[in-house]
Design a protein around this motif. Structure first.
Motif, PDB file in Angstrom:
ATOM      1  N   UNK A 142     -11.429  33.564  -7.272  1.00 31.71           N
ATOM      2  CA  UNK A 142     -12.398  33.184  -6.498  1.00 31.71           C
ATOM      3  C   UNK A 142     -13.153  32.158  -6.908  1.00 31.71           C
ATOM      4  N   UNK A 143     -13.512  31.071  -6.102  1.00 33.97           N
ATOM      5  CA  UNK A 143     -14.538  30.088  -6.453  1.00 33.97           C
ATOM      6  C   UNK A 143     -15.931  30.481  -5.776  1.00 33.97           C
ATOM      7  N   UNK A 144     -16.831  30.295  -6.637  1.00 28.10           N
ATOM      8  CA  UNK A 144     -18.206  30.775  -5.974  1.00 28.10           C
ATOM      9  C   UNK A 144     -18.860  29.210  -6.224  1.00 28.10           C
ATOM     10  N   UNK A 145     -19.551  28.733  -4.865  1.00 32.10           N
ATOM     11  CA  UNK A 145     -20.170  27.641  -5.024  1.00 32.10           C
ATOM     12  C   UNK A 145     -21.550  27.825  -4.406  1.00 32.10           C
ATOM     13  N   UNK A 146     -22.503  26.887  -4.872  1.00 35.91           N
ATOM     14  CA  UNK A 146     -23.930  27.257  -4.411  1.00 35.91           C
ATOM     15  C   UNK A 146     -24.308  25.738  -4.070  1.00 35.91           C
ATOM     16  N   UNK A 147     -24.816  25.253  -2.815  1.00 31.27           N
ATOM     17  CA  UNK A 147     -25.292  24.268  -2.380  1.00 31.27           C
ATOM     18  C   UNK A 147     -26.721  24.389  -2.113  1.00 31.27           C
ATOM     19  N   UNK A 148     -27.445  23.312  -2.999  1.00 32.78           N
ATOM     20  CA  UNK A 148     -28.897  23.351  -2.750  1.00 32.78           C
ATOM     21  C   UNK A 148     -29.282  22.042  -2.162  1.00 32.78           C
ATOM     22  N   UNK A 149     -30.039  22.048  -1.168  1.00 28.87           N
ATOM     23  CA  UNK A 149     -30.639  20.700  -0.645  1.00 28.87           C
ATOM     24  C   UNK A 149     -32.045  20.701  -0.689  1.00 28.87           C
ATOM     25  N   UNK A 150     -32.671  19.949  -1.686  1.00 19.50           N
ATOM     26  CA  UNK A 150     -33.963  19.870  -2.057  1.00 19.50           C
ATOM     27  C   UNK A 150     -34.778  18.973  -1.398  1.00 19.50           C
ATOM     28  N   UNK A 151     -35.488  19.236  -0.403  1.00 23.77           N
ATOM     29  CA  UNK A 151     -36.203  18.434   0.596  1.00 23.77           C
ATOM     30  C   UNK A 151     -37.677  18.309   0.143  1.00 23.77           C
ATOM     31  N   UNK A 152     -37.935  18.689  -1.004  1.00 21.51           N
ATOM     32  CA  UNK A 152     -39.541  18.924  -1.499  1.00 21.51           C
ATOM     33  C   UNK A 152     -40.193  17.341  -2.104  1.00 21.51           C
ATOM     34  N   UNK A 153     -39.241  16.319  -2.090  1.00 25.01           N
ATOM     35  CA  UNK A 153     -39.654  15.079  -2.287  1.00 25.01           C
ATOM     36  C   UNK A 153     -40.704  14.351  -1.366  1.00 25.01           C
ATOM     37  N   UNK A 154     -40.506  15.051  -0.040  1.00 24.03           N
ATOM     38  CA  UNK A 154     -41.467  14.789   0.914  1.00 24.03           C
ATOM     39  C   UNK A 154     -42.915  15.419   0.892  1.00 24.03           C
ATOM     40  N   UNK A 155     -43.021  16.440   0.054  1.00 28.14           N
ATOM     41  CA  UNK A 155     -44.337  17.140  -0.137  1.00 28.14           C
ATOM     42  C   UNK A 155     -45.225  16.570  -1.111  1.00 28.14           C
ATOM     43  N   UNK A 156     -46.276  17.277  -1.375  1.00 26.46           N
ATOM     44  CA  UNK A 156     -47.312  16.791  -2.313  1.00 26.46           C
ATOM     45  C   UNK A 156     -46.724  17.149  -3.719  1.00 26.46           C
ATOM     46  N   UNK A 157     -47.273  16.352  -4.720  1.00 27.00           N
ATOM     47  CA  UNK A 157     -46.713  16.714  -6.042  1.00 27.00           C
ATOM     48  C   UNK A 157     -46.858  18.176  -6.454  1.00 27.00           C
ATOM     49  N   UNK A 158     -47.984  18.739  -5.989  1.00 25.53           N
ATOM     50  CA  UNK A 158     -47.901  20.127  -6.719  1.00 25.53           C
ATOM     51  C   UNK A 158     -47.042  21.142  -5.910  1.00 25.53           C
ATOM     52  N   UNK A 161     -43.479  20.601  -7.302  1.00 20.46           N
ATOM     53  CA  UNK A 161     -43.711  21.198  -8.635  1.00 20.46           C
ATOM     54  C   UNK A 161     -43.131  22.726  -8.430  1.00 20.46           C
ATOM     55  N   UNK A 162     -43.797  23.455  -7.573  1.00 20.73           N
ATOM     56  CA  UNK A 162     -43.634  24.983  -7.233  1.00 20.73           C
ATOM     57  C   UNK A 162     -42.229  24.869  -6.552  1.00 20.73           C
ATOM     58  N   UNK A 163     -41.742  24.181  -5.662  1.00 21.10           N
ATOM     59  CA  UNK A 163     -40.620  24.236  -5.021  1.00 21.10           C
ATOM     60  C   UNK A 163     -39.435  24.152  -6.009  1.00 21.10           C
ATOM     61  N   UNK A 164     -39.582  23.179  -6.910  1.00 20.34           N
ATOM     62  CA  UNK A 164     -38.710  22.999  -8.053  1.00 20.34           C
ATOM     63  C   UNK A 164     -38.627  24.356  -8.900  1.00 20.34           C
TER      64      UNK A 164
END
Length: 177
Positions: A142-158, A161-164
């Motif tokens: 089997x192939x296991x794949x994980x796609x992450x779309x990180x939209x946290x750049x639109x948020x405040x720095x703190x 950081x918590x999202x990351x």
């Protein structure tokens, strides 16, 4: 009567009873917190892949993914995590890379990343908002794949950081059995 309230043995008895009640309260409080923590972080599995569902991951339905989660922090959406399984495909990330480049994204080269003693192939976009990352591994048939779309750049720095941190906790908890 006054001798009863000032008696040394009565004060010891009352203090002992207070300490026992306090310790019982602390044990109940710690036990309740532990049960709450365990209910918020549990292991989820798809076939032979297991991972922690960290605080802030809310499952929703998407027909393109086996499991998909919306990652949030303090009512702000950090992004999404899509986990899929399919039949083995050694050239999966190169096909994804070609599709992303065709769509106008600047893509890093396919690299190898070690997560819990397994070598995962890793691909991400650069200079793009949102940042899209792909992890894949051929394990067994089997192939296991994980796609992450990180939209946290639109948020405040703190919040970013918590999202990351949440994304990293989830990725570092991945195990294959």
């Amino acid at each position: 009567m006054s001798n009863k309230f000032f008696s040394y043995s009565f004060q010891i008895h009352r203090t002992r009873k207070t300490i026992v009640i306090f310790l019982a309260f602390v044990i109940i409080l710690v036990g309740g917190f532990y049960l709450f923590y365990k209910s918020r972080q549990h292991m989820e599995s798809i076939d032979r892949l297991s991972y922690n569902v960290v605080l802030g991951m809310n499952e929703f339905e998407d027909h393109n993914c086996d499991k998909v989660y919306r990652m949030s922090y303090k009512s702000s959406t950090c992004g999404t995590v899509c986990i899929t399984t399919s039949k083995s495909n050694k050239d999966y990330l190169n096909g994804i890379k070609a599709n992303l480049e065709e769509s106008g994204f600047t893509v890093n080269k396919v690299e190898s990343k070690q997560i819990n003693k397994n070598n995962w192939n890793y691909l991400s976009t650069k200079k793009a908002n949102p940042i899209i990352s792909y992890y894949s591994i051929d394990y067994g048939d089997k192939l296991y794949s994980i796609e992450i779309i990180n939209q946290s750049n639109y948020l405040s720095k703190s919040k970013t950081k918590e999202c990351n941190n949440s994304f990293n906790k989830m990725i570092q908890s991945i195990q294959l059995k």
